[in-house]
Design a protein around this motif. Structure first.
Motif, short mmCIF file in Angstrom:
data_model
loop_
_atom_site.label_atom_id
_atom_site.label_comp_id
_atom_site.label_asym_id
_atom_site.label_seq_id
_atom_site.Cartn_x
_atom_site.Cartn_y
_atom_site.Cartn_z
N ASP A 105 0.88 -0.89 -0.64
CA ASP A 105 -0.42 -0.24 -0.10
C ASP A 105 1.16 1.13 0.13
O ASP A 105 0.50 2.23 -1.12
CB ASP A 105 -0.71 -0.15 1.21
N ARG A 106 1.65 1.43 1.05
CA ARG A 106 3.10 2.01 0.88
C ARG A 106 3.32 2.78 -0.31
O ARG A 106 3.96 3.32 -0.90
CB ARG A 106 3.79 2.33 1.73
N MET A 107 3.91 1.50 -1.21
CA MET A 107 4.64 1.55 -2.21
C MET A 107 3.35 1.94 -3.78
O MET A 107 3.75 2.76 -4.31
CB MET A 107 5.02 0.38 -2.66
N ARG A 108 2.30 1.76 -3.08
CA ARG A 108 1.74 2.28 -4.24
C ARG A 108 1.58 3.89 -4.45
O ARG A 108 1.40 4.61 -5.38
CB ARG A 108 0.00 1.75 -4.24
N VAL A 109 1.16 4.18 -3.08
CA VAL A 109 1.11 5.19 -2.97
C VAL A 109 2.66 6.44 -3.39
O VAL A 109 2.55 7.80 -3.77
CB VAL A 109 0.96 5.91 -1.31
N GLU A 138 -4.34 16.95 -8.11
CA GLU A 138 -3.80 15.37 -7.83
C GLU A 138 -2.45 15.78 -6.85
O GLU A 138 -2.93 14.28 -5.55
CB GLU A 138 -3.54 14.44 -8.93
N ILE A 139 -1.21 16.13 -6.98
CA ILE A 139 0.13 16.10 -6.38
C ILE A 139 -0.52 16.35 -4.79
O ILE A 139 -0.30 15.56 -4.23
CB ILE A 139 0.81 16.66 -6.86
N THR A 140 -1.14 17.63 -4.88
CA THR A 140 -1.46 18.05 -2.88
C THR A 140 -2.89 17.11 -2.61
O THR A 140 -2.30 17.06 -1.80
CB THR A 140 -2.20 19.57 -3.63
N ARG A 141 -3.16 16.53 -3.48
CA ARG A 141 -4.50 15.38 -2.64
C ARG A 141 -2.92 13.74 -2.18
O ARG A 141 -3.83 14.06 -1.33
CB ARG A 141 -5.72 15.29 -3.83
N THR A 142 -2.26 14.37 -2.67
CA THR A 142 -1.74 13.12 -2.65
C THR A 142 -0.69 13.25 -1.54
O THR A 142 0.02 12.08 -0.35
CB THR A 142 -0.92 11.95 -3.95
N VAL A 143 -0.29 14.21 -1.20
CA VAL A 143 0.70 14.40 -0.60
C VAL A 143 0.93 13.65 1.44
O VAL A 143 1.21 13.12 1.45
CB VAL A 143 1.03 16.04 -0.51
N ARG A 147 3.16 11.38 2.72
CA ARG A 147 3.97 11.77 4.05
C ARG A 147 4.12 10.64 5.04
O ARG A 147 4.62 10.30 5.87
CB ARG A 147 4.02 12.89 5.08
N GLN A 148 2.64 9.56 4.37
CA GLN A 148 2.37 8.98 5.98
C GLN A 148 2.89 7.66 5.22
O GLN A 148 3.65 7.38 5.71
CB GLN A 148 0.30 8.49 6.08
N ALA A 149 2.87 7.14 4.17
CA ALA A 149 4.02 5.88 3.62
C ALA A 149 5.15 6.35 3.83
O ALA A 149 5.69 5.30 3.72
CB ALA A 149 3.66 5.99 2.13
N GLY A 150 5.48 7.24 3.69
CA GLY A 150 7.14 7.42 4.12
C GLY A 150 7.54 7.55 5.52
O GLY A 150 8.37 6.89 5.85
N SER A 151 6.27 7.79 6.32
CA SER A 151 6.73 7.46 7.91
C SER A 151 6.65 5.90 8.37
O SER A 151 6.96 5.82 9.50
CB SER A 151 5.86 8.27 8.47
N GLY A 152 6.25 4.95 7.19
CA GLY A 152 5.75 3.79 7.54
C GLY A 152 4.42 3.47 8.32
O GLY A 152 4.64 2.56 8.83
N GLY A 153 3.98 4.44 8.40
CA GLY A 153 2.50 4.27 9.06
C GLY A 153 1.38 4.92 9.00
O GLY A 153 0.45 5.81 7.99
#
Length: 153
Positions: A105-109, A138-143, A147-153
């Motif tokens: 899931d994190r990789m998909r983001v 879209e980038i703004t909505r994805t950020v 950030r959550q994906a980058g923090s591992g949770g």
């Protein structure tokens, strides 16, 4: 494979995909028992059952399984845990499957963000203001998800 002649560390490394230092480390920490040495050369000689165990560990390592979970897996296989081993192993593998699903899931983001950034630069290259604006939105909505994906949770 249990009747096969013992093989060298190089051969085990080739078969399992684990590096020689990793094989030595697994021996040192007890994931595999002490490996007999060739009397004349002193080189490690891995028997068939040990090679099979190493190949299983290689598969577990490839999934990202922790050393702690690998130890638990081996304890259950070796019969050092009383009863309920199947249930505990099922839980161990389900827990690790959940971990991998979360990683995916994190990789998909992350993938979505990178593709959106590529779209942004494509739009700029094409001088397409509307496509650029859509990409920015879209980038703004994805950020936040990124950030959550980058923090591992």
């Amino acid at each position: 494979m249990t009747d096969a002649p013992p093989v060298s560390i190089q051969e085990v490394s080739r078969r399992s995909g684990l590096s020689e230092p990793t094989l030595r480390y697994y021996e040192k920490i007890g994931l595999i028992g002490p490996v007999p040495r060739d009397e004349s050369s002193g080189h490690r000689r891995y028997s068939g059952p040990v090679v099979e165990r190493i190949e299983a560990l290689s598969c577990l390592k490839a999934t990202g399984m922790s050393l702690k979970d690998m130890r638990a897996y081996l304890r259950h296989l070796d019969g050092r845990e009383d009863g309920e081993s199947a249930a505990r192993l099922r839980e161990l593998f389900l827990r690790n499957a959940d971990r991998v699903a979360e990683e995916m899931d994190r990789m998909r983001v992350r993938l979505r963000y990178l593709r959106l950034k590529a779209d942004l630069w494509d739009a700029r290259e094409q001088h397409d203001g509307e496509a650029e604006q859509r990409a920015v939105e879209e980038i703004t909505r994805t950020v936040p998800d990124l950030r959550q994906a980058g923090s591992g949770g």
